[in-house]
Motif scaffolding. Sequence first.
Motif, PDB file in Angstrom:
ATOM      1  N   HIS A   1       1.972   8.839  -0.576  1.00  0.00           N
ATOM      2  CA  HIS A   1       3.102   9.593  -1.135  1.00  0.00           C
ATOM      3  C   HIS A   1       3.178   9.471  -2.658  1.00  0.00           C
ATOM      4  O   HIS A   1       4.161   8.943  -3.200  1.00  0.00           O
ATOM      5  N   PRO A   2       2.178   9.926  -3.397  1.00  0.00           N
ATOM      6  CA  PRO A   2       2.256   9.808  -4.857  1.00  0.00           C
ATOM      7  C   PRO A   2       3.411  10.648  -5.413  1.00  0.00           C
ATOM      8  O   PRO A   2       3.597  11.782  -4.971  1.00  0.00           O
TER       9      PRO A   2
ATOM     10  N   ARG B   1      -3.835   0.131 -11.179  1.00  0.00           N
ATOM     11  CA  ARG B   1      -2.718   0.058 -12.127  1.00  0.00           C
ATOM     12  C   ARG B   1      -1.376  -0.046 -11.399  1.00  0.00           C
ATOM     13  O   ARG B   1      -0.409  -0.607 -11.900  1.00  0.00           O
ATOM     14  N   ASN B   2      -1.333   0.522 -10.183  1.00  0.00           N
ATOM     15  CA  ASN B   2      -0.099   0.473  -9.403  1.00  0.00           C
ATOM     16  C   ASN B   2      -0.062  -0.678  -8.401  1.00  0.00           C
ATOM     17  O   ASN B   2       0.725  -0.666  -7.449  1.00  0.00           O
ATOM     18  N   GLY B   3      -0.969  -1.630  -8.581  1.00  0.00           N
ATOM     19  CA  GLY B   3      -0.886  -2.853  -7.777  1.00  0.00           C
ATOM     20  C   GLY B   3      -1.740  -2.867  -6.516  1.00  0.00           C
ATOM     21  O   GLY B   3      -1.619  -3.768  -5.694  1.00  0.00           O
ATOM     22  N   PHE B   4      -2.598  -1.862  -6.354  1.00  0.00           N
ATOM     23  CA  PHE B   4      -3.447  -1.807  -5.159  1.00  0.00           C
ATOM     24  C   PHE B   4      -4.864  -2.256  -5.517  1.00  0.00           C
ATOM     25  O   PHE B   4      -5.717  -1.438  -5.861  1.00  0.00           O
TER      26      PHE B   4
ATOM     27  N   GLN C   1      -1.353  14.276 -11.199  1.00  0.00           N
ATOM     28  CA  GLN C   1      -2.377  14.588 -12.206  1.00  0.00           C
ATOM     29  C   GLN C   1      -3.088  13.309 -12.652  1.00  0.00           C
ATOM     30  O   GLN C   1      -4.295  13.279 -12.820  1.00  0.00           O
ATOM     31  N   ARG C   2      -2.286  12.234 -12.845  1.00  0.00           N
ATOM     32  CA  ARG C   2      -2.874  10.955 -13.275  1.00  0.00           C
ATOM     33  C   ARG C   2      -3.833  10.430 -12.211  1.00  0.00           C
ATOM     34  O   ARG C   2      -4.896   9.907 -12.512  1.00  0.00           O
ATOM     35  N   LEU C   3      -3.415  10.552 -10.959  1.00  0.00           N
ATOM     36  CA  LEU C   3      -4.260  10.095  -9.850  1.00  0.00           C
ATOM     37  C   LEU C   3      -5.619  10.821  -9.886  1.00  0.00           C
ATOM     38  O   LEU C   3      -6.680  10.199  -9.743  1.00  0.00           O
ATOM     39  N   LEU C   4      -5.572  12.140 -10.120  1.00  0.00           N
ATOM     40  CA  LEU C   4      -6.817  12.925 -10.103  1.00  0.00           C
ATOM     41  C   LEU C   4      -7.706  12.598 -11.299  1.00  0.00           C
ATOM     42  O   LEU C   4      -8.927  12.729 -11.231  1.00  0.00           O
ATOM     43  N   VAL C   5      -7.099  12.190 -12.397  1.00  0.00           N
ATOM     44  CA  VAL C   5      -7.879  11.864 -13.596  1.00  0.00           C
ATOM     45  C   VAL C   5      -8.393  10.422 -13.541  1.00  0.00           C
ATOM     46  O   VAL C   5      -9.505  10.133 -13.947  1.00  0.00           O
ATOM     47  N   GLU C   6      -7.576   9.516 -12.992  1.00  0.00           N
ATOM     48  CA  GLU C   6      -7.906   8.085 -13.076  1.00  0.00           C
ATOM     49  C   GLU C   6      -8.528   7.507 -11.813  1.00  0.00           C
ATOM     50  O   GLU C   6      -9.097   6.414 -11.848  1.00  0.00           O
ATOM     51  N   GLY C   7      -8.400   8.171 -10.683  1.00  0.00           N
ATOM     52  CA  GLY C   7      -9.026   7.712  -9.444  1.00  0.00           C
ATOM     53  C   GLY C   7      -8.567   6.321  -9.031  1.00  0.00           C
ATOM     54  O   GLY C   7      -7.370   6.025  -8.993  1.00  0.00           O
ATOM     55  N   ALA C   8      -9.545   5.448  -8.744  1.00  0.00           N
ATOM     56  CA  ALA C   8      -9.210   4.095  -8.276  1.00  0.00           C
ATOM     57  C   ALA C   8      -8.464   3.300  -9.347  1.00  0.00           C
ATOM     58  O   ALA C   8      -7.701   2.387  -9.028  1.00  0.00           O
TER      59      ALA C   8
END
Lengths: 481, 118
Positions: free
Chosen positions: A138-139, A157-160, A145-152
């Motif tokens: 649930h982003p 960065r979000n603790g995973f 957009q950040r997820l698609l640019v930064e991937g893993a």
Amino acid sequence: MATLQKIDDYRWEIPSSYKSGMRVPGLVYANESMIEAIQSDESLEQVANVAFLPGIVGRSLAMPDIHWGYGFPIGGVAATRVSDGVVSPGGVGYDINCGVRLLRTNLDKTDVLPRMSQLIERLYRNVPSGVGSKGRLHPPKGQIQRLLVEGARWAVRNGFGTSDDLEATEDGGCIDGADPAAVSERALTRGVPQAGSLGAGNHFLEIQAVQKIFDEEAASVMGIDHDGQVLVLIHTGSRGLGHQVCTDYLKTMERAVATYGISLPDRQLACAPVESHEGQQYLSAMRCAANYAWCNRQHIAHWVREAFIEVFGGNAERLGMWQIYDVAHNIAKVETHTIEGRQTRLCVHRKGATRAFPPGHPALCKTYRGIGQPVLIPGDMGRYSYVAVGTARAMDETFGSTCHGAGRLLSRGASRKAARGQDIATSLQQRSISVRTGDLGALAEEASHAYKDVTDVVDVIHGAGICRKVAKAEPLGVIKG
Amino acid sequence: MADLLRNAARAFYELVLEDASGLSSTLTRELQLESVDADTMLIDWINELVYMIDAEQLVFATFHFDELGPSYLVARAQGEYLDPSRHQLKREVKAATYHMSYISETSRGLDARIILDV
């Protein structure tokens, strides 16, 4: 195929004279018995068809796990010059950056087997799987957009997970050049709700035990130190987002083929010049899907660690749950290779093939510079999987590529007809392999009889020198998507 | 062509749903496609149905074609949201492919083949 020429025990050539329009020969890695089976479908025709792509260099390659795909064969590798060659979405496939991630643990199978049912249930609950599964991620809208640019990286960065996970991921889990503006609303609508899920089809999560170590030095660098050691393998990709990116850009490429006057023997090979607007847009969108897939596997790895901690106590560090590696096996990458003595920028399509860079390659993290890139080769769920490393010979012959798995022998439909899912589950249980699935039919589609024996496949690539085997692992428990 | 599109949709739902009978027509969506030719339109048509399942959990029982040309269509599709208690998904479809697809005219009408990537 009458014109197939044996080069040695592991190599077969399709000469460029086989079909008018082939720009380069085809090269198939297989042994004598495999090559007969490979000729029972149209996959070698597809190797020849790929050789039509403008700008293709070297040879149109097929790994020993080759089987009939859509346009490109699965197990195919094709490199085209960036300067005057094309990029083809069919050379990547619908499941962009479908790939595998391998975690090691300090646990032995004697620790895990008594608690296997508890562990499998916990994993099944932690990682959404199966047909139509929705993701756990649930982003927030503003973060997509950040997820698609930064991937893993976005996930870490979000603790995973940790920065060590990124080090042990191809491209650090984030490929440059991703532009969310190139991804359609439809792809986002389809894919975002599925972020953080395993999916269905041939995707799985497997608990394994090391069965044999072939190369102690390389294994030790990876943290594999004894027979019976427990590993976890995660196999999934970019879900509906990647599927829709491929669908969208195949339509774009259909028009581009006419615009640029490209002649192809199969519509599914539709392509555009790498440096054209269409080619660049596709690569930008494909990279977003690839990053989504790395983010997906990063989250799943985190939830796997949580499940182990819940069952065995302690923390990820105490359990020694670090990541060995994560590889993409459906992707197109711009890489530099030596062609006729000159450093040349190429667009390397790997469709059901794994990057296998050699020791010393600058793209590898420090840990693996000395031994070469880890290559993860899952078999089917009833047999075993392999870990290998890339070689200099792969760099010379296959643009640093090798196989990606066992390779299908039977279609899903034929596999369902050959055995019932319930019988497969029973047979696996009798061999002490725990299985959890929401769909017994899917189990029949992915049973051992549907696949080549991965040992045969790995023996060919090891014998041919395009990777070197390090260890073999057997399944203890499987969650089938 | 209208019958081909309706039958292709029916065949698609047979492949992806555990029980494709008795789909109801409680809501309507307008579907519009513009393709390069009839073969592509048929593939685009199935891809539209794939998208509707993934994006909206929608499945359709009936189709009315307001406009239908050799490579474009405007259709009113009537169907319902997927209700897992009645219609369980049995297959996840990535896409309808161009692979070995064809439409041909026969004495019995149009014959077509589409291969799905699952």
